[in-house]
Scaffold this motif. Structure first.
Motif, PDB file in Angstrom:
ATOM      1  N   ALA A   4     -39.379 -28.109  26.345  1.00 11.84           N
ATOM      2  CA  ALA A   4     -38.523 -29.199  25.879  1.00 11.84           C
ATOM      3  C   ALA A   4     -38.210 -30.174  27.004  1.00 11.84           C
ATOM      4  O   ALA A   4     -38.304 -31.401  26.836  1.00 11.84           O
ATOM      5  CB  ALA A   4     -37.234 -28.632  25.293  1.00 11.84           C
ATOM      6  N   ALA A   5     -37.838 -29.651  28.160  1.00 12.92           N
ATOM      7  CA  ALA A   5     -37.481 -30.504  29.297  1.00 12.92           C
ATOM      8  C   ALA A   5     -38.668 -31.352  29.740  1.00 12.92           C
ATOM      9  O   ALA A   5     -38.515 -32.539  30.055  1.00 12.92           O
ATOM     10  CB  ALA A   5     -36.978 -29.653  30.456  1.00 12.92           C
ATOM     11  N   ALA A   6     -39.857 -30.765  29.741  1.00  7.36           N
ATOM     12  CA  ALA A   6     -41.052 -31.514  30.139  1.00  7.36           C
ATOM     13  C   ALA A   6     -41.330 -32.668  29.192  1.00  7.36           C
ATOM     14  O   ALA A   6     -41.953 -33.662  29.582  1.00  7.36           O
ATOM     15  CB  ALA A   6     -42.254 -30.577  30.199  1.00  7.36           C
TER      16      ALA A   6
ATOM     17  N   GLY B  99     -33.229 -36.581  24.946  1.00  5.90           N
ATOM     18  CA  GLY B  99     -33.542 -36.216  23.573  1.00  5.90           C
ATOM     19  C   GLY B  99     -32.748 -35.005  23.103  1.00  5.90           C
ATOM     20  O   GLY B  99     -32.479 -34.074  23.868  1.00  5.90           O
ATOM     21  N   ILE B 100     -32.355 -35.038  21.838  1.00  6.17           N
ATOM     22  CA  ILE B 100     -31.694 -33.897  21.195  1.00  6.17           C
ATOM     23  C   ILE B 100     -32.584 -33.453  20.043  1.00  6.17           C
ATOM     24  O   ILE B 100     -32.793 -34.202  19.088  1.00  6.17           O
ATOM     25  CB  ILE B 100     -30.290 -34.272  20.688  1.00  6.17           C
ATOM     26  CG1 ILE B 100     -29.396 -34.681  21.862  1.00  6.17           C
ATOM     27  CG2 ILE B 100     -29.671 -33.103  19.924  1.00  6.17           C
ATOM     28  CD1 ILE B 100     -28.037 -35.203  21.448  1.00  6.17           C
ATOM     29  N   ASP B 101     -33.130 -32.261  20.169  1.00  3.50           N
ATOM     30  CA  ASP B 101     -33.998 -31.717  19.123  1.00  3.50           C
ATOM     31  C   ASP B 101     -33.154 -30.796  18.255  1.00  3.50           C
ATOM     32  O   ASP B 101     -32.754 -29.702  18.680  1.00  3.50           O
ATOM     33  CB  ASP B 101     -35.179 -30.961  19.739  1.00  3.50           C
ATOM     34  CG  ASP B 101     -36.278 -30.684  18.720  1.00  3.50           C
ATOM     35  OD1 ASP B 101     -35.977 -30.685  17.509  1.00  3.50           O
ATOM     36  OD2 ASP B 101     -37.437 -30.463  19.135  1.00  3.50           O
ATOM     37  N   GLY B 102     -32.900 -31.225  17.025  1.00  2.86           N
ATOM     38  CA  GLY B 102     -32.024 -30.483  16.129  1.00  2.86           C
ATOM     39  C   GLY B 102     -32.703 -29.412  15.317  1.00  2.86           C
ATOM     40  O   GLY B 102     -32.074 -28.834  14.419  1.00  2.86           O
ATOM     41  N   HIS B 103     -33.979 -29.090  15.636  1.00  2.33           N
ATOM     42  CA  HIS B 103     -34.707 -28.129  14.792  1.00  2.33           C
ATOM     43  C   HIS B 103     -35.699 -27.352  15.644  1.00  2.33           C
ATOM     44  O   HIS B 103     -36.863 -27.729  15.775  1.00  2.33           O
ATOM     45  CB  HIS B 103     -35.426 -28.869  13.670  1.00  2.33           C
ATOM     46  CG  HIS B 103     -35.889 -27.988  12.553  1.00  2.33           C
ATOM     47  ND1 HIS B 103     -35.829 -28.378  11.236  1.00  2.33           N
ATOM     48  CD2 HIS B 103     -36.410 -26.735  12.532  1.00  2.33           C
ATOM     49  CE1 HIS B 103     -36.303 -27.419  10.463  1.00  2.33           C
ATOM     50  NE2 HIS B 103     -36.662 -26.406  11.238  1.00  2.33           N
TER      51      HIS B 103
ATOM     52  N   MET C  85     -31.144 -28.734  22.715  1.00  5.50           N
ATOM     53  CA  MET C  85     -31.850 -28.261  21.519  1.00  5.50           C
ATOM     54  C   MET C  85     -30.895 -27.431  20.687  1.00  5.50           C
ATOM     55  O   MET C  85     -30.020 -26.740  21.207  1.00  5.50           O
ATOM     56  CB  MET C  85     -33.093 -27.445  21.896  1.00  5.50           C
ATOM     57  CG  MET C  85     -32.805 -26.244  22.772  1.00  5.50           C
ATOM     58  SD  MET C  85     -34.324 -25.413  23.297  1.00  5.50           S
ATOM     59  CE  MET C  85     -33.643 -24.179  24.432  1.00  5.50           C
ATOM     60  N   VAL C  86     -31.060 -27.510  19.366  1.00  3.71           N
ATOM     61  CA  VAL C  86     -30.262 -26.697  18.454  1.00  3.71           C
ATOM     62  C   VAL C  86     -31.195 -25.680  17.816  1.00  3.71           C
ATOM     63  O   VAL C  86     -32.097 -26.027  17.056  1.00  3.71           O
ATOM     64  CB  VAL C  86     -29.550 -27.544  17.391  1.00  3.71           C
ATOM     65  CG1 VAL C  86     -28.530 -26.682  16.639  1.00  3.71           C
ATOM     66  CG2 VAL C  86     -28.842 -28.750  18.019  1.00  3.71           C
ATOM     67  N   ASN C  87     -30.977 -24.432  18.168  1.00  3.97           N
ATOM     68  CA  ASN C  87     -31.832 -23.337  17.728  1.00  3.97           C
ATOM     69  C   ASN C  87     -31.214 -22.653  16.504  1.00  3.97           C
ATOM     70  O   ASN C  87     -30.028 -22.792  16.231  1.00  3.97           O
ATOM     71  CB  ASN C  87     -31.985 -22.328  18.867  1.00  3.97           C
ATOM     72  CG  ASN C  87     -33.075 -21.317  18.606  1.00  3.97           C
ATOM     73  OD1 ASN C  87     -34.239 -21.664  18.459  1.00  3.97           O
ATOM     74  ND2 ASN C  87     -32.702 -20.049  18.558  1.00  3.97           N
TER      75      ASN C  87
ATOM     76  N   TYR D 278     -28.055 -25.999  24.933  1.00  5.39           N
ATOM     77  CA  TYR D 278     -28.487 -25.519  23.620  1.00  5.39           C
ATOM     78  C   TYR D 278     -27.278 -25.208  22.745  1.00  5.39           C
ATOM     79  O   TYR D 278     -26.152 -25.011  23.220  1.00  5.39           O
ATOM     80  CB  TYR D 278     -29.362 -24.265  23.761  1.00  5.39           C
ATOM     81  CG  TYR D 278     -28.657 -23.089  24.401  1.00  5.39           C
ATOM     82  CD1 TYR D 278     -28.029 -22.120  23.615  1.00  5.39           C
ATOM     83  CD2 TYR D 278     -28.617 -22.938  25.787  1.00  5.39           C
ATOM     84  CE1 TYR D 278     -27.380 -21.044  24.194  1.00  5.39           C
ATOM     85  CE2 TYR D 278     -27.962 -21.874  26.382  1.00  5.39           C
ATOM     86  CZ  TYR D 278     -27.340 -20.927  25.583  1.00  5.39           C
ATOM     87  OH  TYR D 278     -26.687 -19.854  26.166  1.00  5.39           O
ATOM     88  N   ALA D 279     -27.520 -25.195  21.452  1.00  6.48           N
ATOM     89  CA  ALA D 279     -26.518 -24.834  20.451  1.00  6.48           C
ATOM     90  C   ALA D 279     -27.224 -24.057  19.350  1.00  6.48           C
ATOM     91  O   ALA D 279     -28.443 -23.851  19.401  1.00  6.48           O
ATOM     92  CB  ALA D 279     -25.838 -26.089  19.903  1.00  6.48           C
ATOM     93  N   PHE D 280     -26.451 -23.628  18.347  1.00  5.28           N
ATOM     94  CA  PHE D 280     -27.022 -22.851  17.251  1.00  5.28           C
ATOM     95  C   PHE D 280     -26.630 -23.430  15.898  1.00  5.28           C
ATOM     96  O   PHE D 280     -25.494 -23.852  15.689  1.00  5.28           O
ATOM     97  CB  PHE D 280     -26.526 -21.395  17.288  1.00  5.28           C
ATOM     98  CG  PHE D 280     -27.038 -20.587  18.444  1.00  5.28           C
ATOM     99  CD1 PHE D 280     -28.379 -20.303  18.570  1.00  5.28           C
ATOM    100  CD2 PHE D 280     -26.165 -20.099  19.395  1.00  5.28           C
ATOM    101  CE1 PHE D 280     -28.859 -19.555  19.634  1.00  5.28           C
ATOM    102  CE2 PHE D 280     -26.623 -19.346  20.468  1.00  5.28           C
ATOM    103  CZ  PHE D 280     -27.972 -19.076  20.588  1.00  5.28           C
ATOM    104  N   HIS D 281     -27.603 -23.426  14.961  1.00  6.28           N
ATOM    105  CA  HIS D 281     -27.323 -23.424  13.530  1.00  6.28           C
ATOM    106  C   HIS D 281     -27.348 -21.962  13.095  1.00  6.28           C
ATOM    107  O   HIS D 281     -28.076 -21.147  13.674  1.00  6.28           O
ATOM    108  CB  HIS D 281     -28.406 -24.137  12.716  1.00  6.28           C
ATOM    109  CG  HIS D 281     -28.777 -25.510  13.157  1.00  6.28           C
ATOM    110  ND1 HIS D 281     -27.930 -26.588  13.053  1.00  6.28           N
ATOM    111  CD2 HIS D 281     -29.941 -25.995  13.676  1.00  6.28           C
ATOM    112  CE1 HIS D 281     -28.551 -27.677  13.476  1.00  6.28           C
ATOM    113  NE2 HIS D 281     -29.764 -27.343  13.859  1.00  6.28           N
ATOM    114  N   VAL D 282     -26.639 -21.621  12.054  1.00  7.47           N
ATOM    115  CA  VAL D 282     -26.760 -20.278  11.493  1.00  7.47           C
ATOM    116  C   VAL D 282     -27.484 -20.378  10.145  1.00  7.47           C
ATOM    117  O   VAL D 282     -27.151 -21.215   9.299  1.00  7.47           O
ATOM    118  CB  VAL D 282     -25.385 -19.595  11.345  1.00  7.47           C
ATOM    119  CG1 VAL D 282     -24.470 -20.357  10.403  1.00  7.47           C
ATOM    120  CG2 VAL D 282     -25.542 -18.148  10.895  1.00  7.47           C
TER     121      VAL D 282
END
Length: 546
Positions: free
Chosen positions: A93-95, A60-64, A101-103, A137-141
């Motif tokens: 998240a892993a569980a 899963g990729i959680d974008g928010h 995830m994008v933080n 993980y990644a980031f939105h600004v």
């Protein structure tokens, strides 16, 4: 030397396109091969994981996701401290089957030190590195200012050097929202740099006006949060944002769409061929306004646990309308909007009482009693004293931090209520939870798929025939939050294994991975948006001369 490090056998492999029984060979953190079967020589010396006929999907990729955010903007600087950091958030998240995830790295408009977007990202990156992360993980600004020099000089650096190719803009919240003119400035800069623009669409002026009208009538209990932000507020703002995006030819994604009215706006824009995308979240399919009256009485402050923005839909029949938009492709991605605030922490939901002068009027005491003036003393309040105060106060919804936890329950809820009910197909499940987020946020095909050369990020579910449904309790979860809004929900499956770049992080109910395993992901442009002129050339609608 073994051909593979790990092989997944006997799994029903599901992608966004199709599903079939395959074995998956993994080497050096990457998917090496998919085959109907491997020879005994291929399997020699490798770890074998038997899926026992269960679904095997891209992780899963959680974008928010909101981690390590400090948004204490109340009169006394309380409230708004997210309770999860990268350790506890990534563990949760892993569980729940999420592997990336994008933080949000948030600019603070009131802090001149946050004028630099690069500086903002550097500080959030340091927070992630200080604890480590179990998953990638990644980031939105989040951009709250339209400083021309910063947009011109720093956005290209964020894209080229950091791989940060998405930004979020707010149309509400006094300390964060941009005017229409400011939105246009940032949209044009984002378009020039191929930065995907996320929009929180609510009419901030209307919310403030409605809040004042509710205050005048002493309608300030947690339930009235919903009445201060009715669906029309989101519908108006989303319609306006679509018009602005069309004017300057900028693709946008609406985050956390919570009402059928706003979803209909998105659907209509999509039908005209515009690159308008939409995200939705579990709270809009599981909660209603009635959940803001769940605890004890409509005026009980514990109902603040359910406050998020936009609020949940008014009634259950709204769920049915949203389900149609989920099934027909209107919604592009399914995210959690994990924004965790504790109920036993002054910087969490209790700020709704502690920041409200009316609730604190007449209270007095010392540093060991919450019945003291609203000062920093509250950061040291014993939990039992805080609990007694909250039990006798109504508080004010406008001071309650907006957000609920959900990064761990995001996939299981949709699996149980969407995939297993037949609302969506297994491939649509993968599309919503992994492949589309990977494409939208510039991670595909490194992430979001199961093909040779892709990262070996997988979630393996339990065999459905042997899984016993259970009622969810917060005690099952791994976040740093003292409640879940989905307490008591029946879940009919749960991830059995979560694998990030070839390493098991979650296995049979336990975290087994290393906290240091998660990597920062440098991203590229949105690959969902490929048409060169989706907005047309009619000067009545589009400023093509820009």
């Amino acid at each position: 030397m073994p051909r593979f490090d790990t092989v997944i056998v006997n799994g029903l492999v599901v992608t966004a396109a199709d599903s079939a029984y395959y074995n998956i060979g993994i080497k050096d953190g990457k998917i090496e091969a998919l085959a109907r079967e491997f020879s005994s020589a291929d399997l020699e010396g490798c770890e074998i994981i038997d899926a026992e006929g269960a679904y095997v999907m891209p992780g899963g990729i959680d974008g928010h996701v909101h981690l390590c955010q400090d948004l204490k903007t109340g009169p006394n600087k309380l409230g708004g401290r997210c309770s999860d950091n990268f350790e506890t958030g990534s563990r949760s998240a892993a569980a729940g089957g999420t592997t990336t995830m994008v933080n949000f790295a948030s600019q603070d408009r009131l802090d001149e030190a946050d004028r630099s977007l690069i500086g903002v990202v550097q500080r959030y990156a340091a927070r992630a590195q200080s604890t480590g992360s179990y998953i990638d993980y990644a980031f939105h600004v989040i951009i709250t200012r339209n400083d021309p020099d910063v947009l011109q000089s720093e956005l290209p650096v964020l894209v080229k050097e950091w791989g940060i190719t998405s930004c979020k803009l707010f149309m509400t919240y006094d300390t964060m929202r941009l005017t229409d003119r400011q939105l246009l400035d940032v949209m044009v800069a984002a378009r020039k740099n191929s930065v995907t623009t996320l929009i929180h669409a609510e009419n901030g002026d209307a919310i403030e006006w409605l809040t004042e009208q509710l205050e005048a009538r002493d309608m300030i209990a947690p339930y009235y949060h919903a009445l201060s932000r009715p669906p029309l507020i989101e519908a108006e703002a989303s319609n306006r944002a679509i018009a602005l995006a069309q004017l300057v030819q900028n693709p946008i994604l609406f985050v956390h769409i919570g009402s059928p009215m706003a979803a209909q706006n998105v659907r209509e824009a999509q039908s005209r061929g515009l690159p308008i995308y939409a995200e939705t979240c579990p709270q809009y399919f599981n909660l209603t306004w009635q959940d803001l009256k769940r605890f004890h009485s409509p005026t009980c402050f514990e109902n603040s646990k359910m406050i998020c923005s936009p609020p949940p839909p008014a009634e259950k029949n709204d769920h049915e309308a949203l389900q149609r938009y989920l099934a027909n492709g209107t919604f592009t991605i399914w995210s959690s909007d994990h924004c965790p605030f504790r109920y036993d922490d002054p910087d969490g939901k209790p700020a709704g009482v502690l920041e409200h002068a009316g609730s604190m009027q007449g209270e007095s005491g010392d540093g060991h009693n919450p019945a003291a003036p609203c000062t920093s003393v509250y950061h040291e309040v014993p939990k039992e004293d805080l609990s007694r105060l909250l039990a006798r106060k109504m508080g004010h919804f406008k001071h309650v931090p907006n957000g609920i936890p959900g990064v761990e329950t995001r996939l299981p809820l949709l699996f149980s209520q969407g995939l297993l009910t037949g609302l969506i197909s297994p491939s649509r499940f993968v599309e919503l939870t992994s492949t589309n987020p990977a494409k939208l946020y510039g991670m595909y095909p490194q992430k979001g798929c199961l093909m040779p050369g892709s990262d070996a990020d997988l979630v393996i579910w339990h065999p459905q025939a042997t899984f016993k449904p259970f009622a969810l309790s917060n005690s099952h979860l791994h976040h740093n939050v003292d409640y879940t809004p989905y307490e008591g929900q029946t879940l009919s499956n749960w991830p059995r294994y979560t694998m990030v770049r070839g390493k098991l992080i979650w296995s049979n109910g336990k975290i087994v991975g290393q906290l240091s395993h998660g990597n920062f992901v440098k991203r590229g442009p949105n690959s969902l948006h490929q048409r060169p002129q989706p907005f047309g050339t009619d000067l009545r609608n589009v400023a093509t001369w820009l």
